[in-house]
Design an enzyme around this catalytic site. Structure first.
Site, PDB file in Angstrom:
ATOM      1  N   PHE A 147       0.810  -1.223   0.000  1.00  0.00           N
ATOM      2  CA  PHE A 147       0.000   0.000   0.000  1.00  0.00           C
ATOM      3  C   PHE A 147       0.841   1.269   0.000  1.00  0.00           C
ATOM      4  O   PHE A 147       0.360   2.325  -0.415  1.00  0.00           O
ATOM      5  CB  PHE A 147      -0.911   0.024   1.243  1.00  0.00           C
ATOM      6  CG  PHE A 147      -0.194   0.429   2.506  1.00  0.00           C
ATOM      7  CD1 PHE A 147      -0.189   1.760   2.923  1.00  0.00           C
ATOM      8  CD2 PHE A 147       0.498  -0.492   3.277  1.00  0.00           C
ATOM      9  CE1 PHE A 147       0.488   2.150   4.071  1.00  0.00           C
ATOM     10  CE2 PHE A 147       1.177  -0.122   4.420  1.00  0.00           C
ATOM     11  CZ  PHE A 147       1.168   1.208   4.824  1.00  0.00           C
ATOM     12  N   GLU A 174      -5.223  -3.662  -1.743  1.00  0.00           N
ATOM     13  CA  GLU A 174      -6.637  -3.295  -1.810  1.00  0.00           C
ATOM     14  C   GLU A 174      -6.936  -2.011  -1.023  1.00  0.00           C
ATOM     15  O   GLU A 174      -8.058  -1.482  -1.096  1.00  0.00           O
ATOM     16  CB  GLU A 174      -7.521  -4.443  -1.301  1.00  0.00           C
ATOM     17  CG  GLU A 174      -7.309  -4.869   0.132  1.00  0.00           C
ATOM     18  CD  GLU A 174      -6.201  -5.902   0.312  1.00  0.00           C
ATOM     19  OE1 GLU A 174      -6.252  -6.654   1.302  1.00  0.00           O
ATOM     20  OE2 GLU A 174      -5.271  -5.956  -0.529  1.00  0.00           O
ATOM     21  N   ARG A 175      -5.939  -1.484  -0.294  1.00  0.00           N
ATOM     22  CA  ARG A 175      -6.170  -0.240   0.461  1.00  0.00           C
ATOM     23  C   ARG A 175      -6.177   0.985  -0.440  1.00  0.00           C
ATOM     24  O   ARG A 175      -6.872   1.955  -0.168  1.00  0.00           O
ATOM     25  CB  ARG A 175      -5.084  -0.068   1.534  1.00  0.00           C
ATOM     26  CG  ARG A 175      -5.096  -1.126   2.614  1.00  0.00           C
ATOM     27  CD  ARG A 175      -4.008  -0.836   3.622  1.00  0.00           C
ATOM     28  NE  ARG A 175      -3.815  -1.927   4.563  1.00  0.00           N
ATOM     29  CZ  ARG A 175      -2.853  -1.960   5.475  1.00  0.00           C
ATOM     30  NH1 ARG A 175      -1.992  -0.954   5.546  1.00  0.00           N
ATOM     31  NH2 ARG A 175      -2.737  -2.985   6.290  1.00  0.00           N
ATOM     32  N   CYS A 279      10.172   2.199   3.573  1.00  0.00           N
ATOM     33  CA  CYS A 279      11.329   1.421   4.020  1.00  0.00           C
ATOM     34  C   CYS A 279      12.439   2.302   4.581  1.00  0.00           C
ATOM     35  O   CYS A 279      13.213   1.855   5.419  1.00  0.00           O
ATOM     36  CB  CYS A 279      11.874   0.601   2.849  1.00  0.00           C
ATOM     37  SG  CYS A 279      10.653  -0.490   2.114  1.00  0.00           S
TER      38      CYS A 279
END
Length: 358
Positions: A147, A174-175, A279
């Site tokens: 996401f 899917e977010r 990250c």
């Protein structure tokens, strides 16, 4: 309620399940996304199988021209894409533009793909033996993306896969599914044949279908370490090439002779940019020596207090909301764990309230 469907060739199968797409700025549901299954994936794979041989036979220069047009379309629509991305992810517009720009750099690299596809030839490698190598597409590849970078990471994977002659099926988070769909539309507008770049939406059921489908030759994944382990194990067991890139939180070491003003600027950008959902978030910074630690702490505290929190559309905000209320609760839980384990809590943002955005 806006509905987000798969971007596949053929008649869209009716969705049996849906997921909520939230507005991180207020926690409300702004759309629903259809969650696919193995039947949806099979339809996408069938279209990819039909389209890929002709695309692979298209010479690299012609494929590169599609990438040039795709690059120009992304640049033309970057504001639209950034607003769409911020609306579903929550990162501020400037961060969303950076997300798209970093993906665009790989598209730009793909514009020169004919040179990257050159093979090698060694004459006289042995007595009367010449050796040559060729680079050829593998067929159908798939990407499973997280996401936090819904433009950059799909472009990193999909642009290269397509440029070298493969078909590519993307399963984004899917977010925040709208930007991947829009990228697929722009790919077709650039001249990419239907079936070469498709988007399927779903959860674990779709992931498993991708990992198990015998016609998908390779899978690239970015996400948590636990899921990366799962994707790798199941994918290679099915005979696929798998890239599984797991948790990549970085640590920073600050030496006594470091330029602390630069350190503070870099650490704040890493830790708070995109609300830390990347990250490079640097969750741990280790100064070498007590003196370095005290000087860094003083400068960091001042810099953090100067940061402005806002909604994703606030042009003056340094960062916006995290993606979901559950994610916010998890971050708050980490803060409490640190306190419970004896840490000194210097800054506590858990009770922050934005006027007008309660």
């Amino acid at each position: 309620m806006r509905q987000i469907d798969h971007f596949i060739v053929g008649k869209m199968p009716p969705a049996a399940r849906f997921g909520d797409v939230l507005d991180p700025n207020n926690g409300g549901v702004q759309a629903r996304v259809g969650l696919g299954d193995a039947a949806v994936l099979a339809q996408a794979v069938s279209a990819a199988q039909a389209a890929q041989p002709a695309w692979a036979a298209t010479n690299p220069q012609r494929r590169a021209r599609v990438m040039f047009r795709f690059k120009a379309l992304i640049e033309r629509h970057i504001d639209e894409l950034a607003e769409m991305l911020s609306a579903e992810h929550g990162k501020v517009i400037a961060d969303s533009r950076g997300d798209i720009q970093r993906g665009l750099e790989v598209v730009e690299f793909c514009c020169g793909i004919p040179h990257a596809l050159k093979g090698e030839y060694s004459q006289g490698a042995g007595p009367g033996i010449d050796v040559y190598s060729m680079r050829q597409p593998i067929g159908i590849g798939a990407g499973i993306t997280p996401f936090n970078f819904p433009a950059m990471i799909p472009l990193w994977m999909g642009a290269v896969a397509v440029a070298v002659g493969n078909a590519f099926i993307l399963k984004p988070s899917e977010r925040d599914p709208s930007v991947p769909n829009r990228l697929a539309e722009l790919f077709q507008e650039a001249g990419l044949p239907a079936g070469i770049f498709q988007v399927v939406h779903g959860d674990k059921e779709m992931v498993d279908a991708i990992l198990d489908h015998p016609a998908i030759a390779a899978v690239s994944f970015v996400g948590s370490s636990d899921i990366a382990q799962y994707v790798y194990s199941r994918g290679v067991a099915a005979g696929k090439r798998v890239q599984a890139m797991g948790g990549a939180k970085n640590h920073g070491i600050v030496m006594p002779d470091a330029d602390l003003d630069q350190v503070v600027n870099d650490v704040c950008g890493a830790a708070f940019g995109s609300a830390g959902e990347r990250c490079m978030a640097l969750p741990v910074v280790v100064p070498v020596g007590e003196e370095t630690a005290e000087r860094l702490r003083e400068k960091l505290v001042s810099a953090i207090h100067a940061l402005k929190v806002g909604i994703s559309t606030d042009a003056d905000a340094h960062f916006g909301p995290v993606v979901t209320a559950q994610h916010k609760a998890k971050v708050e839980g980490w803060i409490q764990t640190a306190v419970d384990e004896g840490s000194e809590l210097v800054i506590d943002g858990r009770n922050l309230v934005l006027q007008g955005q309660e």
